[in-house]
Design a protein around this motif. Structure first.
Motif, PDB file in Angstrom:
ATOM      1  N   GLN A   1       0.852  -1.182   0.000  1.00 47.57           N
ATOM      2  CA  GLN A   1       0.000   0.000   0.000  1.00 47.57           C
ATOM      3  C   GLN A   1       0.892   1.238   0.000  1.00 47.57           C
ATOM      4  O   GLN A   1       1.816   1.356   0.817  1.00 47.57           O
ATOM      5  CB  GLN A   1      -0.919   0.032   1.219  1.00 47.57           C
ATOM      6  N   TYR A   2       0.608   2.160  -0.916  1.00 49.46           N
ATOM      7  CA  TYR A   2       1.423   3.367  -1.066  1.00 49.46           C
ATOM      8  C   TYR A   2       0.612   4.594  -0.699  1.00 49.46           C
ATOM      9  O   TYR A   2      -0.562   4.711  -1.079  1.00 49.46           O
ATOM     10  CB  TYR A   2       1.916   3.486  -2.511  1.00 49.46           C
ATOM     11  N   ASN A   3       1.244   5.493   0.051  1.00 49.72           N
ATOM     12  CA  ASN A   3       0.621   6.764   0.420  1.00 49.72           C
ATOM     13  C   ASN A   3       1.271   7.870  -0.412  1.00 49.72           C
ATOM     14  O   ASN A   3       2.388   8.307  -0.116  1.00 49.72           O
ATOM     15  CB  ASN A   3       0.824   7.032   1.908  1.00 49.72           C
ATOM     16  N   PRO A   4       0.613   8.329  -1.480  1.00 46.04           N
ATOM     17  CA  PRO A   4       1.249   9.331  -2.349  1.00 46.04           C
ATOM     18  C   PRO A   4       1.460  10.673  -1.662  1.00 46.04           C
ATOM     19  O   PRO A   4       2.356  11.424  -2.051  1.00 46.04           O
ATOM     20  CB  PRO A   4       0.263   9.452  -3.519  1.00 46.04           C
ATOM     21  N   GLY A   5       0.669  10.959  -0.632  1.00 47.06           N
ATOM     22  CA  GLY A   5       0.823  12.233   0.056  1.00 47.06           C
ATOM     23  C   GLY A   5       2.182  12.372   0.729  1.00 47.06           C
ATOM     24  O   GLY A   5       2.877  13.374   0.585  1.00 47.06           O
ATOM     25  N   GLY A   6       2.574  11.338   1.458  1.00 52.21           N
ATOM     26  CA  GLY A   6       3.860  11.379   2.164  1.00 52.21           C
ATOM     27  C   GLY A   6       4.945  10.559   1.515  1.00 52.21           C
ATOM     28  O   GLY A   6       6.072  10.508   2.013  1.00 52.21           O
ATOM     29  N   GLY A   7       4.610   9.872   0.406  1.00 49.69           N
ATOM     30  CA  GLY A   7       5.599   9.029  -0.249  1.00 49.69           C
ATOM     31  C   GLY A   7       5.982   7.809   0.563  1.00 49.69           C
ATOM     32  O   GLY A   7       7.096   7.297   0.446  1.00 49.69           O
ATOM     33  N   GLU A   8       5.048   7.322   1.379  1.00 48.59           N
ATOM     34  CA  GLU A   8       5.340   6.192   2.273  1.00 48.59           C
ATOM     35  C   GLU A   8       4.758   4.902   1.707  1.00 48.59           C
ATOM     36  O   GLU A   8       3.674   4.887   1.128  1.00 48.59           O
ATOM     37  CB  GLU A   8       4.755   6.459   3.656  1.00 48.59           C
ATOM     38  N   MET A   9       5.489   3.829   1.896  1.00 45.64           N
ATOM     39  CA  MET A   9       5.091   2.504   1.417  1.00 45.64           C
ATOM     40  C   MET A   9       5.047   1.530   2.587  1.00 45.64           C
ATOM     41  O   MET A   9       5.955   1.505   3.427  1.00 45.64           O
ATOM     42  CB  MET A   9       6.088   1.999   0.368  1.00 45.64           C
ATOM     43  N   THR A  10       3.984   0.739   2.641  1.00 47.39           N
ATOM     44  CA  THR A  10       3.896  -0.362   3.603  1.00 47.39           C
ATOM     45  C   THR A  10       3.776  -1.656   2.820  1.00 47.39           C
ATOM     46  O   THR A  10       2.944  -1.764   1.906  1.00 47.39           O
ATOM     47  CB  THR A  10       2.685  -0.211   4.541  1.00 47.39           C
ATOM     48  N   ILE A  11       4.609  -2.617   3.169  1.00 51.45           N
ATOM     49  CA  ILE A  11       4.541  -3.942   2.554  1.00 51.45           C
ATOM     50  C   ILE A  11       4.340  -4.968   3.655  1.00 51.45           C
ATOM     51  O   ILE A  11       5.174  -5.100   4.561  1.00 51.45           O
ATOM     52  CB  ILE A  11       5.831  -4.284   1.770  1.00 51.45           C
ATOM     53  N   TRP A  12       3.208  -5.663   3.606  1.00 51.04           N
ATOM     54  CA  TRP A  12       2.998  -6.827   4.458  1.00 51.04           C
ATOM     55  C   TRP A  12       3.484  -8.041   3.672  1.00 51.04           C
ATOM     56  O   TRP A  12       3.075  -8.232   2.511  1.00 51.04           O
ATOM     57  CB  TRP A  12       1.517  -7.009   4.792  1.00 51.04           C
ATOM     58  N   CYS A  13       4.322  -8.865   4.254  1.00 50.22           N
ATOM     59  CA  CYS A  13       4.803 -10.031   3.505  1.00 50.22           C
ATOM     60  C   CYS A  13       5.183 -11.153   4.450  1.00 50.22           C
ATOM     61  O   CYS A  13       5.390 -10.951   5.649  1.00 50.22           O
ATOM     62  CB  CYS A  13       5.979  -9.671   2.593  1.00 50.22           C
ATOM     63  N   THR A  14       5.261 -12.336   3.885  1.00 48.26           N
ATOM     64  CA  THR A  14       5.577 -13.541   4.647  1.00 48.26           C
ATOM     65  C   THR A  14       7.082 -13.587   4.878  1.00 48.26           C
ATOM     66  O   THR A  14       7.793 -14.381   4.269  1.00 48.26           O
ATOM     67  CB  THR A  14       5.113 -14.790   3.883  1.00 48.26           C
ATOM     68  N   SER A  15       7.545 -12.758   5.774  1.00 44.70           N
ATOM     69  CA  SER A  15       8.990 -12.555   5.944  1.00 44.70           C
ATOM     70  C   SER A  15       9.495 -13.147   7.244  1.00 44.70           C
ATOM     71  O   SER A  15       8.899 -12.953   8.306  1.00 44.70           O
ATOM     72  CB  SER A  15       9.308 -11.061   5.906  1.00 44.70           C
ATOM     73  N   GLN A  16      10.629 -13.827   7.156  1.00 48.22           N
ATOM     74  CA  GLN A  16      11.396 -14.217   8.334  1.00 48.22           C
ATOM     75  C   GLN A  16      12.491 -13.194   8.630  1.00 48.22           C
ATOM     76  O   GLN A  16      13.262 -13.379   9.571  1.00 48.22           O
ATOM     77  CB  GLN A  16      12.059 -15.579   8.109  1.00 48.22           C
ATOM     78  N   ASN A  17      12.552 -12.128   7.850  1.00 42.69           N
ATOM     79  CA  ASN A  17      13.728 -11.262   7.868  1.00 42.69           C
ATOM     80  C   ASN A  17      13.340  -9.814   7.537  1.00 42.69           C
ATOM     81  O   ASN A  17      13.899  -9.227   6.610  1.00 42.69           O
ATOM     82  CB  ASN A  17      14.715 -11.795   6.823  1.00 42.69           C
ATOM     83  N   PRO A  18      12.387  -9.218   8.252  1.00 39.02           N
ATOM     84  CA  PRO A  18      11.817  -7.935   7.804  1.00 39.02           C
ATOM     85  C   PRO A  18      12.809  -6.781   7.749  1.00 39.02           C
ATOM     86  O   PRO A  18      12.668  -5.889   6.903  1.00 39.02           O
ATOM     87  CB  PRO A  18      10.700  -7.669   8.816  1.00 39.02           C
ATOM     88  N   HIS A  19      13.813  -6.745   8.609  1.00 40.37           N
ATOM     89  CA  HIS A  19      14.749  -5.622   8.594  1.00 40.37           C
ATOM     90  C   HIS A  19      15.624  -5.650   7.345  1.00 40.37           C
ATOM     91  O   HIS A  19      15.885  -4.601   6.731  1.00 40.37           O
ATOM     92  CB  HIS A  19      15.609  -5.634   9.858  1.00 40.37           C
ATOM     93  N   ILE A  20      16.072  -6.833   6.946  1.00 40.36           N
ATOM     94  CA  ILE A  20      16.844  -6.956   5.709  1.00 40.36           C
ATOM     95  C   ILE A  20      15.950  -6.667   4.509  1.00 40.36           C
ATOM     96  O   ILE A  20      16.366  -6.025   3.539  1.00 40.36           O
ATOM     97  CB  ILE A  20      17.467  -8.351   5.591  1.00 40.36           C
ATOM     98  N   HIS A  21      14.717  -7.113   4.549  1.00 36.83           N
ATOM     99  CA  HIS A  21      13.785  -6.829   3.458  1.00 36.83           C
ATOM    100  C   HIS A  21      13.597  -5.319   3.291  1.00 36.83           C
ATOM    101  O   HIS A  21      13.552  -4.808   2.161  1.00 36.83           O
ATOM    102  CB  HIS A  21      12.433  -7.508   3.724  1.00 36.83           C
ATOM    103  N   ARG A  22      13.485  -4.608   4.387  1.00 39.81           N
ATOM    104  CA  ARG A  22      13.315  -3.151   4.276  1.00 39.81           C
ATOM    105  C   ARG A  22      14.550  -2.522   3.643  1.00 39.81           C
ATOM    106  O   ARG A  22      14.437  -1.661   2.758  1.00 39.81           O
ATOM    107  CB  ARG A  22      13.053  -2.528   5.649  1.00 39.81           C
ATOM    108  N   MET A  23      15.733  -2.938   4.067  1.00 38.75           N
ATOM    109  CA  MET A  23      16.959  -2.358   3.528  1.00 38.75           C
ATOM    110  C   MET A  23      17.076  -2.597   2.022  1.00 38.75           C
ATOM    111  O   MET A  23      17.387  -1.679   1.251  1.00 38.75           O
ATOM    112  CB  MET A  23      18.176  -2.951   4.246  1.00 38.75           C
ATOM    113  N   ILE A  24      16.793  -3.831   1.581  1.00 36.34           N
ATOM    114  CA  ILE A  24      16.955  -4.163   0.168  1.00 36.34           C
ATOM    115  C   ILE A  24      15.857  -3.521  -0.675  1.00 36.34           C
ATOM    116  O   ILE A  24      16.127  -2.904  -1.715  1.00 36.34           O
ATOM    117  CB  ILE A  24      16.974  -5.687  -0.020  1.00 36.34           C
ATOM    118  N   TYR A  25      14.605  -3.640  -0.253  1.00 40.81           N
ATOM    119  CA  TYR A  25      13.512  -3.102  -1.060  1.00 40.81           C
ATOM    120  C   TYR A  25      13.542  -1.584  -1.118  1.00 40.81           C
ATOM    121  O   TYR A  25      13.085  -0.986  -2.100  1.00 40.81           O
ATOM    122  CB  TYR A  25      12.168  -3.596  -0.542  1.00 40.81           C
ATOM    123  N   ALA A  26      14.070  -0.934  -0.087  1.00 44.56           N
ATOM    124  CA  ALA A  26      14.205   0.519  -0.133  1.00 44.56           C
ATOM    125  C   ALA A  26      15.111   0.920  -1.287  1.00 44.56           C
ATOM    126  O   ALA A  26      14.816   1.862  -2.042  1.00 44.56           O
ATOM    127  CB  ALA A  26      14.753   1.049   1.188  1.00 44.56           C
TER     128      ALA A  26
END
Length: 360
Positions: free
Chosen positions: A201-226
């Motif tokens: 889900q993307y918020n165009p007003g603030g340019g913020e993105m939320t991704i819900w995913c089946t992750s065992q590793n959310p901090h690494i996922h944030r770093m890479i996907y960013a």
């Protein structure tokens, strides 16, 4: 009172056992679209042409993306584990295959539609002109001269060679007992109850993105996907709901989650993707698939004096997030087991359809 050795009561079990868990596929957002990926039936082929117009015209289809549509908007997904001392030739993975596919199941297009059934029907309307190329599936054959070449700049499909220690032949020649054995650790498929899934889900007003995913590793996922999506980490939130099993396959980052996030940003509507079981077998990381040659030296009364191991490991067409470390450092730490062995020699190497590990 020390926590070590003290029983700790699990708190999450009643919620999960009574069906009150919340998984990624349980997330339903207003105006949510659904994604489906078209995957190559070939392990190795040129893409001579792709026609998506019929799919785009299907009622209920919001968008269809190919590699050309994502160029410059979604970066390739990189590997993360650069093994020290290895001549690593890592190849980043494009979000969708463009000129060639390098494994059966590689995604070549994605449909975004009002529901998952329309998205799935639209896949059948996409026409891809493939020129099938020779393929190789066994790591030792992939290293032979004349084997099908996956990446032009990775000669002999050899992606890495890593060594840890050398043992003179005299150590084995002088040993009272030497045992030699060739082993095959077969490929395994992590097969959790819940396949991979993502909601973006993307918020165009603030340019913020939320991704819900089946992750065992959310901090690494944030770093890479960013980096892949060109979003500051401070504006990207990764949420890992209840995960219905992972077995390591949900530690890695993948291209599909990045594509879904791009679609949500491009269309400014939430987008969900849930992997089918067949997709899981084809496109989610596998494990093992190693040819291991072992030499063990010792005394007649059972004392080990030396071990030398050569591991030829198949790591697929691309390195996964931590793929280079699994058959090298991770494997190497396990070689001696619980034994004190004075002489240990280990070397590993890899190739692109095959990642080869040579401990010698």
């Amino acid at each position: 009172m020390s926590i070590i050795g003290t029983p700790v009561k699990r708190k999450e079990d009643p919620r999960l056992l009574t069906g009150n868990g919340k998984f990624t596929d349980d997330i339903k957002l207003p105006g949510m679209l659904h994604a489906a990926f078209l995957r190559s039936p070939f392990a190795h082929a040129k893409i001579k042409g792709i026609d998506v117009e019929k799919a785009r015209q299907l009622p209920g289809v919001a968008a269809v993306y190919t590699a050309a549509d994502l160029h410059g908007k979604v970066k390739p997904v990189p590997t993360m584990w650069y093994v020290p001392g290895a001549d690593l030739k890592a190849k980043d993975r494009s979000p969708l295959a463009g000129e060639k596919v390098l494994y059966a199941g590689e995604a070549v297009a994605v449909v975004i539609a009002e529901d998952r059934y329309i998205a799935r029907d639209a896949l059948d309307l996409i026409e891809v002109d493939y020129e099938e190329l020779p393929a190789v599936t066994h790591q030792e054959k992939a290293l032979e001269d004349g084997a099908p070449q996956l990446h032009d700049d990775v000669p002999r499909n050899l992606a890495l060679l890593w060594k840890a220690g050398d043992i003179p032949d005299e150590v084995f020649e002088q040993a009272e007992v030497v045992v030699r054995q060739r082993l095959y650790n077969q490929r395994v498929i992590p097969n959790p109850m819940e396949t991979r899934a993502a909601v973006a889900q993307y918020n165009p007003g603030g340019g913020e993105m939320t991704i819900w995913c089946t992750s065992q590793n959310p901090h690494i996922h944030r770093m890479i996907y960013a980096d892949v999506l060109g979003i500051p980490e401070s504006k990207l939130r990764i949420v890992a709901p209840d995960v219905g099993g992972g077995f390591g396959a949900k530690i890695a980052t993948y291209t599909e989650e990045a594509v879904v996030a791009h679609a949500a940003r491009d269309l400014q509507r939430p987008v969900k993707w849930v992997e089918e079981r067949r997709e899981h077998f084809m496109a989610t990381t596998h494990a093992r698939d190693e040819v291991i040659e072992v030499e063990l030296a010792g005394t007649r009364d059972g004392i080990f004096t030396a071990i030398r191991v050569k591991n030829t490991a198949n790591l697929g067409a691309y390195l996964s997030t931590f793929g280079a470390g699994c058959p090298t450092i991770d494997f190497g730490l396990m070689v001696p087991g619980a034994y004190q062995i004075p002489h240990i020699g280990q070397a590993m190497s890899g190739s692109c359809k095959t990642w080869w590990s040579d401990w010698s």
